[in-house]
Design an enzyme around this catalytic site. Structure first.
Site, mmCIF file in Angstrom:
data_model
loop_
_atom_site.group_PDB
_atom_site.id
_atom_site.type_symbol
_atom_site.label_atom_id
_atom_site.label_comp_id
_atom_site.label_asym_id
_atom_site.label_seq_id
_atom_site.Cartn_x
_atom_site.Cartn_y
_atom_site.Cartn_z
ATOM 1 N N GLY A 45 0.823 -1.199 0.000
ATOM 2 C CA GLY A 45 0.000 0.000 0.000
ATOM 3 C C GLY A 45 0.854 1.243 0.000
ATOM 4 O O GLY A 45 2.034 1.200 0.376
ATOM 5 N N GLN A 50 3.248 9.964 0.963
ATOM 6 C CA GLN A 50 4.521 9.220 1.007
ATOM 7 C C GLN A 50 5.392 9.472 -0.221
ATOM 8 O O GLN A 50 6.579 9.155 -0.207
ATOM 9 C CB GLN A 50 4.253 7.717 1.147
ATOM 10 C CG GLN A 50 3.666 7.356 2.500
ATOM 11 C CD GLN A 50 3.516 5.863 2.638
ATOM 12 O OE1 GLN A 50 2.532 5.295 2.194
ATOM 13 N NE2 GLN A 50 4.512 5.214 3.227
ATOM 14 N N CYS A 92 6.042 -0.009 7.483
ATOM 15 C CA CYS A 92 5.665 1.158 6.693
ATOM 16 C C CYS A 92 6.839 1.528 5.796
ATOM 17 O O CYS A 92 7.978 1.572 6.264
ATOM 18 C CB CYS A 92 5.337 2.314 7.630
ATOM 19 S SG CYS A 92 4.957 3.852 6.772
ATOM 20 N N LEU A 93 6.561 1.806 4.530
ATOM 21 C CA LEU A 93 7.642 2.155 3.599
ATOM 22 C C LEU A 93 8.320 3.458 4.001
ATOM 23 O O LEU A 93 9.462 3.702 3.599
ATOM 24 C CB LEU A 93 7.100 2.263 2.173
ATOM 25 C CG LEU A 93 6.589 0.949 1.556
ATOM 26 C CD1 LEU A 93 5.919 1.207 0.214
ATOM 27 C CD2 LEU A 93 7.733 -0.061 1.404
ATOM 28 N N HIS A 134 -4.052 1.317 7.347
ATOM 29 C CA HIS A 134 -2.715 1.901 7.459
ATOM 30 C C HIS A 134 -2.568 3.102 6.527
ATOM 31 O O HIS A 134 -2.077 4.165 6.937
ATOM 32 C CB HIS A 134 -1.669 0.825 7.142
ATOM 33 C CG HIS A 134 -0.257 1.313 7.177
ATOM 34 N ND1 HIS A 134 0.642 0.926 8.145
ATOM 35 C CD2 HIS A 134 0.413 2.172 6.367
ATOM 36 C CE1 HIS A 134 1.807 1.532 7.924
ATOM 37 N NE2 HIS A 134 1.703 2.287 6.844
ATOM 38 N N GLU A 135 -3.004 2.938 5.276
ATOM 39 C CA GLU A 135 -2.836 4.034 4.301
ATOM 40 C C GLU A 135 -3.760 5.203 4.624
ATOM 41 O O GLU A 135 -3.359 6.360 4.508
ATOM 42 C CB GLU A 135 -3.079 3.536 2.871
ATOM 43 C CG GLU A 135 -2.171 2.398 2.415
ATOM 44 C CD GLU A 135 -0.702 2.583 2.745
ATOM 45 O OE1 GLU A 135 -0.230 3.733 2.834
ATOM 46 O OE2 GLU A 135 -0.014 1.570 2.946
ATOM 47 N N HIS A 138 -2.278 7.440 7.117
ATOM 48 C CA HIS A 138 -1.278 8.404 6.619
ATOM 49 C C HIS A 138 -1.928 9.732 6.226
ATOM 50 O O HIS A 138 -1.335 10.794 6.430
ATOM 51 C CB HIS A 138 -0.567 7.849 5.377
ATOM 52 C CG HIS A 138 0.614 6.977 5.695
ATOM 53 N ND1 HIS A 138 1.721 7.430 6.377
ATOM 54 C CD2 HIS A 138 0.865 5.681 5.409
ATOM 55 C CE1 HIS A 138 2.604 6.441 6.503
ATOM 56 N NE2 HIS A 138 2.108 5.364 5.928
HETATM 57 NI NI NI Z 1 2.975 3.528 5.833
#
Ligand code: NI
Length: 170
Positions: A45, A50, A92-93, A134-135, A138
């Site tokens: 995701g 991001q 998380c990226l 999660h997304e 953000h």
């Molecule tokens: Ni994340």
């Protein structure tokens, strides 16, 4: 185009994202870039902030690109229903190298719009539910760290701050 993923601490991750009011070529390109960037990472995701864009846009693919039928794109997402609970490891990226167990709903129903501006409703469970929660977080300046106990969160934040001081967080 694959775009650089910004890391925790970057100001774009620290402000609530703006709703999309008008879908133009810029939004179409943004979604395309987000999908390519998510697959390249690889991740399940990605939220627009991001890649440095403060807009309420998110993509997920719980298959990690194995099955394109799993690709979900939603603009201006809102959670309309949740059910159950799951507890599993999450990363998380934008916080590479760290993960922790996070409680999430087992099932989620989302409402939003697609790239044609049409109202859509998406339903997901298990990893899909985890990824969309999660997304969506953000877009509201919430990180998986914020779901942890103070002690666990503080340990990870201290380790990140050390990496920042060492110039290893970029
Ligand atoms: Ni994340």
């Amino acid at each position: 185009m694959i775009r650089p993923i910004v890391l925790w601490g970057n100001e774009v991750l620290e402000k609530p994202s703006d709703s999309v009011t008008n879908i133009t070529q810029a939004e179409v390109q943004l979604v395309q870039d987000m999908i390519e960037t998510m697959y390249k990472a690889p991740g399940v995701g990605l939220a627009a902030p991001q890649i440095g864009v403060s807009k309420r846009v998110m993509v997920t693919d719980a298959s990690g690109g194995e099955d394109k039928d799993h690709l979900l794109t939603i603009l201006n997402p809102e959670i309309v229903a949740i059910d159950g609970e799951q507890y599993d490891e999450e990363g998380c990226l934008s916080i590479p190298g760290f993960s922790a167990n996070v409680a999430r709903p087992k099932k989620v129903v989302l409402r939003g719009i697609d790239l044609n501006g049409k109202d859509i409703v998406l339903e997901g469970s298990d990893l899909v539910a985890r990824a969309v929660c999660h997304e969506l977080d953000h877009l509201n300046v919430i990180f998986f760290l914020d779901h942890l106990s103070f002690v666990k969160r503080d340990i990870i934040k201290r380790r990140i701050k050390k990496l920042v001081r060492q110039g290893k967080w970029e």
